[in-house]
Scaffold this motif. Structure first.
Motif, PDB file in Angstrom:
ATOM      1  N   THR A   1      -7.433  -5.160  -1.799  1.00  0.00           N
ATOM      2  CA  THR A   1      -6.505  -4.753  -0.745  1.00  0.00           C
ATOM      3  C   THR A   1      -6.024  -3.336  -0.993  1.00  0.00           C
ATOM      4  N   LYS A   2      -5.533  -2.691   0.049  1.00  0.00           N
ATOM      5  CA  LYS A   2      -4.866  -1.411  -0.117  1.00  0.00           C
ATOM      6  C   LYS A   2      -3.405  -1.531   0.302  1.00  0.00           C
ATOM      7  N   SER A   3      -2.854  -2.757   0.177  1.00  0.00           N
ATOM      8  CA  SER A   3      -1.485  -2.990   0.600  1.00  0.00           C
ATOM      9  C   SER A   3      -0.660  -3.608  -0.517  1.00  0.00           C
ATOM     10  N   ASP A   4       0.578  -3.154  -0.623  1.00  0.00           N
ATOM     11  CA  ASP A   4       1.502  -3.777  -1.571  1.00  0.00           C
ATOM     12  C   ASP A   4       2.123  -5.046  -0.999  1.00  0.00           C
TER      13      ASP A   4
ATOM     14  N   ILE B   1      -6.784  -2.979  -6.333  1.00  0.00           N
ATOM     15  CA  ILE B   1      -5.994  -2.201  -5.381  1.00  0.00           C
ATOM     16  C   ILE B   1      -6.754  -0.917  -5.061  1.00  0.00           C
TER      17      ILE B   1
ATOM     18  N   VAL C   1      -7.192   2.764  -3.845  1.00  0.00           N
ATOM     19  CA  VAL C   1      -6.460   4.016  -3.694  1.00  0.00           C
ATOM     20  C   VAL C   1      -7.488   5.089  -3.347  1.00  0.00           C
TER      21      VAL C   1
ATOM     22  N   ARG D   1       1.100   1.626  -3.496  1.00  0.00           N
ATOM     23  CA  ARG D   1      -0.037   0.888  -4.063  1.00  0.00           C
ATOM     24  C   ARG D   1      -0.030   0.971  -5.591  1.00  0.00           C
TER      25      ARG D   1
END
Length: 361
Positions: A170-173, A195, A197, A218
């Motif tokens: 994912t690229k989401s927190d 993650i 980035v 992130r």
């Protein structure tokens, strides 16, 4: 004379909404005179609203036999992705709904609220054989609509109950909302997280992946996950020549500072309709280097915008990919991120109860 480009929409990645070329839809081209008149009379275009359509698939686990992918099954709780990443290789999948891989892909979304129920049924099958299951490999399971729909969390709840191995990209927190489930699974070595980035430049991120969380959020997510005992790596993906490649070492240093245990990367891929969309994005945001970027892309991809062949599609060909590989390896060694990712256990699996109740037979 070619038509003028449509005005860019704030908060969206694609500069246009071309038709799905493989379904026979008619192409529409805006007339330059009309664009001039519309701008003078109406001003800037209105914000494009996101719509969500409920989808009821018969199964939820997608299978693949690709020899260059480290998993053979995945779940996509959603179709389309509101993050709006211009480079997303999943954009062409919207063509199968006769929708555009452009703005439609990031604004006309599909949700699968029955995903957990379907997953429970499939895992409970006597013929099911356990292996790591991936989430976030096509569209992001933690895109903004997950906040309200919670489909990804419901899927992880079933996997945690069944002690089923899980891989998340994912690229989401936003996945920190589910850190309770993930930490529980990590204690049994059942989960790994990557993650993504792409850049540390907030201004670039706003145009490249406009609705994805800020890069610093992130990195903070990496720290929170590692502190919770969840194996987490940084995925520098995609690396874009002459746009983000200069940030490789900086991203790896920042990720190492956040506690990432490993680094991986993918060179940008431009399959099918993604290539013209990316070209339009370059023309809108980087006209000074558009030709240079595409020349480098084609050099990596054997003279084409995209190389669909297994193995080379991920790594590219030629001198530039070799240099990238060496830079990543050197930075990984310098920051202690060159170790293997911890093995994910598959021996703890226990089929879930169908419908939450014991099977009588």
């Amino acid at each position: 004379m070619p038509a003028k480009p449509l005005p860019l929409l704030a908060g969206r990645g694609a500069p246009e909404n071309p038709p799905p070329v493989r379904t026979g839809s008619l192409a529409r081209e805006a007339d330059g005179d009309w664009l001039d008149a519309a701008a003078n009379i109406d001003g800037a275009p209105p914000r494009l609203r996101t719509t969500v359509t409920i989808e009821h698939p018969k199964t939820i686990i997608a299978r693949n036999t690709s020899p260059d992918i480290g998993f053979d099954r995945s779940i996509n709780p959603y179709r389309g992705c509101e993050h709006g990443c211009i480079y997303c290789f999943a954009r062409p999948t919207h063509a199968f709904h006769d929708l555009s891989p452009g703005l439609d892909f990031e604004s006309r979304l599909f949700a699968k609220p029955d995903a957990a129920k379907l997953l429970r049924r499939e895992l409970a099958s006597r013929n099911y054989k356990v292996a790591p299951l991936a989430i976030g490999t096509n569209t992001d399971g933690y895109q903004p609509i997950e906040r309200d729909w919670g489909i990804t969390r419901s899927v992880i709840e079933v996997l945690a109950e069944a002690r089923h191995p899980l891989l998340i990209t994912t690229k989401s927190d936003r996945l920190l909302r589910d850190i309770d489930l993930l930490a529980q699974m990590a204690k049994d070595e059942l989960v790994g997280v990557a993650i993504s980035v792409t850049t540390l430049d907030a201004a670039l991120a706003r145009t490249l992946e406009p609705r994805a969380p800020h890069p610093q959020r992130r990195l903070a997510a990496i720290r929170a996950l590692v502190d919770a005992g969840i194996p987490t790596q940084v995925n520098i993906s995609p690396i874009i020549p002459a746009i983000t490649d200069h940030e490789i070492e900086a991203i790896m240093a920042a990720a190492a500072g956040a506690g990432a245990i490993r680094a991986s990367y993918i060179l940008m891929r431009l399959p099918f309709e993604v290539a013209p969309l990316f070209r339009a994005w370059l023309a809108a945001h980087y006209p000074d280097r558009a030709d240079k970027v595409m020349h480098m892309v084609q050099d990596i991809r054997g003279g084409r915008d995209n190389d669909p062949n297994f193995f080379s599609r991920m790594k590219g060909r030629g001198i530039w990919p070799q240099l990238i590989r060496q830079r990543v390896k050197r930075a990984a060694r310098a920051h202690g991120m060159d170790r293997s990712f911890p093995a994910i256990r598959t021996d703890l699996f226990r089929p879930p109860e169908r419908g939450g109740q014991m099977e009588l037979f």
